[in-house]
Design a protein around this motif. Structure first.
Motif, PDB file in Angstrom:
ATOM      1  N   SER A 131       0.807  -1.225   0.000  1.00 45.95           N
ATOM      2  CA  SER A 131       0.000   0.000   0.000  1.00 45.95           C
ATOM      3  C   SER A 131       0.835   1.268   0.000  1.00 45.95           C
ATOM      4  CB  SER A 131      -0.901   0.032   1.235  1.00 45.95           C
ATOM      5  OG  SER A 131      -0.116   0.301   2.397  1.00 45.95           O
ATOM      6  N   MET A 132       2.095   1.200   0.354  1.00 52.17           N
ATOM      7  CA  MET A 132       2.938   2.368   0.673  1.00 52.17           C
ATOM      8  C   MET A 132       2.395   3.008   1.967  1.00 52.17           C
ATOM      9  SD  MET A 132       4.852   1.705  -1.744  1.00 52.17           S
ATOM     10  CE  MET A 132       4.652   0.723  -3.203  1.00 52.17           C
ATOM     11  N   GLY A 133       2.718   4.288   2.175  1.00 58.67           N
ATOM     12  CA  GLY A 133       2.314   4.916   3.431  1.00 58.67           C
ATOM     13  C   GLY A 133       0.822   5.179   3.497  1.00 58.67           C
ATOM     14  N   GLY A 134       0.276   5.089   4.701  1.00 56.33           N
ATOM     15  CA  GLY A 134      -1.148   5.313   4.893  1.00 56.33           C
ATOM     16  C   GLY A 134      -1.481   6.784   5.064  1.00 56.33           C
ATOM     17  N   ILE A 135      -2.777   7.080   5.076  1.00 53.01           N
ATOM     18  CA  ILE A 135      -3.268   8.456   5.168  1.00 53.01           C
ATOM     19  C   ILE A 135      -3.822   8.700   6.565  1.00 53.01           C
ATOM     20  CG2 ILE A 135      -4.856  10.156   4.213  1.00 53.01           C
ATOM     21  CD1 ILE A 135      -4.836   8.586   1.601  1.00 53.01           C
ATOM     22  N   THR A 136      -3.325   9.742   7.213  1.00 52.83           N
ATOM     23  CA  THR A 136      -3.725  10.066   8.572  1.00 52.83           C
ATOM     24  C   THR A 136      -3.770  11.584   8.729  1.00 52.83           C
ATOM     25  OG1 THR A 136      -3.282   9.563  10.905  1.00 52.83           O
ATOM     26  CG2 THR A 136      -1.364   9.986   9.504  1.00 52.83           C
ATOM     27  N   ALA A 137      -3.878  12.037   9.968  1.00 49.49           N
ATOM     28  CA  ALA A 137      -3.823  13.467  10.282  1.00 49.49           C
ATOM     29  C   ALA A 137      -2.566  13.742  11.094  1.00 49.49           C
ATOM     30  CB  ALA A 137      -5.073  13.879  11.066  1.00 49.49           C
TER      31      ALA A 137
END
Length: 424
Positions: A131-137
């Motif tokens: 997935s590569m890096g995930g999405i967060t805040a």
């Protein structure tokens, strides 16, 4: 384990003395006297393998015949939540020794992906979707993990700010979404990971440093992220913690819950993690899959297990009754899929037969939906395990592996003793 090694030696001896027949343009191997899993039962028969796939029997003798001596044959196993910790060669050896041929990695350094893919190239290696890096805040998981822990002990040469855009991506408003998804596409991500943690308390946690690592995306942004990923042909998996997180991702059209609600449940009341029958029915209508990672609770506070396990059992039974696919994933070591499947059996969610179906058919098919895997018949990839016993009755038979074949290649030169699953 001594019995497994003895069985493996017997099968390897059969390979050494396998009969050689008439040579053709491509070698054809006949595996005879096996009991082959058809997704429901084992049946006796012979399978022919050529160029890495099962084929119809050829006229005349095959090039080689292997006598499986009545052993049980199943497709290779899969783990849909594995971060592949360690070198690629060690991950490959550990996974293959456990019969795990397929992995789905839902967060990693994009800068490491090319080397991983190169190390795992070729039909004799495990197959992984990244997935590569995930999405967060900002301040959300997995920032603290990478910056404070992995950055200190695993990646000391990477500065804290360099993890952004590599190990994780920030989205705080709608205008951030398309640039982040486009970056993931450029990094050759095969799916998208989003992080939702205790989203019912998003406003409370958003700017409070006490919750660093214990929060994630603004839940209102998730539907737009899903749409942006889907427009680019990418599936979306979501890290979740609570029942509220689960309801959010189901409503947003997320493809996969990368954890079940309550997989860890180390804080607060169990009611925060409990889903309803209506939640489960909504999930089924949304066609989401759930990668349980339920055994991860074993790494938490042991005093909470008597509370966590009944909650997990109830949640998973509701999902199962509604028809939501329950897949095998561990968030653990590359050989941990067996442990997760066994945990779900012990929890009373799966029978041994159901655990085998998820491990060897449903989970591989989810990871690689366009590949012909997980089925032992003509036209499908010849990737299978030869077992000493019937795992649909005695699930421990999945650890008694006499032979591993990956796309027609017999894996008899593993770094780990054949038949012995490495201990944790």
């Amino acid at each position: 384990m001594q019995m497994a090694r003895g069985f493996a030696s017997t099968i390897l001896l059969a390979l050494a003395f396998s009969q050689v027949g008439v040579a053709g343009n491509a070698p054809v191997v006949a595996y005879e006297n096996g009991r082959w899993w058809n997704g429901n039962i084992f049946g006796p028969g012979t399978r022919y393998v050529e160029n890495g796939v099962f084929v119809k029997p050829h006229a005349g003798a095959p090039n080689r015949t292997v006598d499986l001596q009545g052993a049980y044959v199943v497709p290779g196993f899969a783990d849909a939540h594995n971060h592949m910790a360690g070198s690629a060669s060690d991950v490959n050896a550990s996974a293959e020794a456990a019969g795990v041929f397929y992995l789905m990695n839902p967060n990693l350094l994009a800068s490491s992906a090319a080397a991983i893919r190169a190390a795992l190239s070729g039909p004799s290696k495990i197959d992984a979707v990244l997935s590569m890096g995930g999405i967060t805040a900002p301040g959300g998981h997995p920032e603290k993990l990478y910056v404070d822990v992995l950055g200190k002990y695993v990646y000391p040469n990477i500065k804290a700010g360099e993890f952004v855009g590599d190990a994780f991506h920030y989205v705080t408003e709608a205008s951030d979404i398309d640039p982040v998804i486009d970056r993931l596409v450029a990094q050759h991500a095969q799916f998208v990971k989003v992080f939702l943690l205790f989203s019912e308390e998003f406003e409370k946690r958003q700017n409070d440093p006490a919750y660093r690592g214990l929060k994630g995306l603004n839940p209102k942004l998730v539907p737009a992220i899903v749409k942006a990923a889907h427009r680019r042909g990418l599936r979306v998996a979501a890290h979740i913690e609570t029942a509220a997180d689960f309801r959010t991702i189901v409503a947003a059209g997320v493809d996969e819950a990368a954890h079940m609600p309550g997989y860890f449940a180390q804080s607060g009341p169990m009611s925060a993690y409990e889903i309803t029958d209506a939640d489960a029915r909504s999930a089924a209508r949304a066609h989401i899959v759930v990668v349980a990672t339920a055994s991860y609770a074993l790494y938490g506070d042991q005093a909470r297990l008597p509370l966590v396990r009944p909650m997990q059992r109830a949640n998973l039974r509701k999902l199962k009754a509604a028809g939501v696919p329950l897949l095998i994933g561990t968030d653990g070591k590359p050989d941990a899929a067996i442990e997760e499947a066994r945990y779900l059996i012990d929890l009373g969610v799966f029978t041994p037969k159901e655990a085998l179906k998820s491990l060897a058919f449903e989970t591989p098919h989810y990871i690689f939906p366009r590949r012909r895997i997980g089925t032992l018949k003509e036209g499908y990839e010849a990737s299978f395990l030869v077992l000493e016993g019937d795992p649909s009755i005695d699930f421990n038979a999945v650890t008694r592996i006499g032979l591993r074949v990956k796309q027609g290649i017999e894996l008899v030169d593993l770094a780990i003793t054949p038949g012995a699953v490495p201990s944790k």
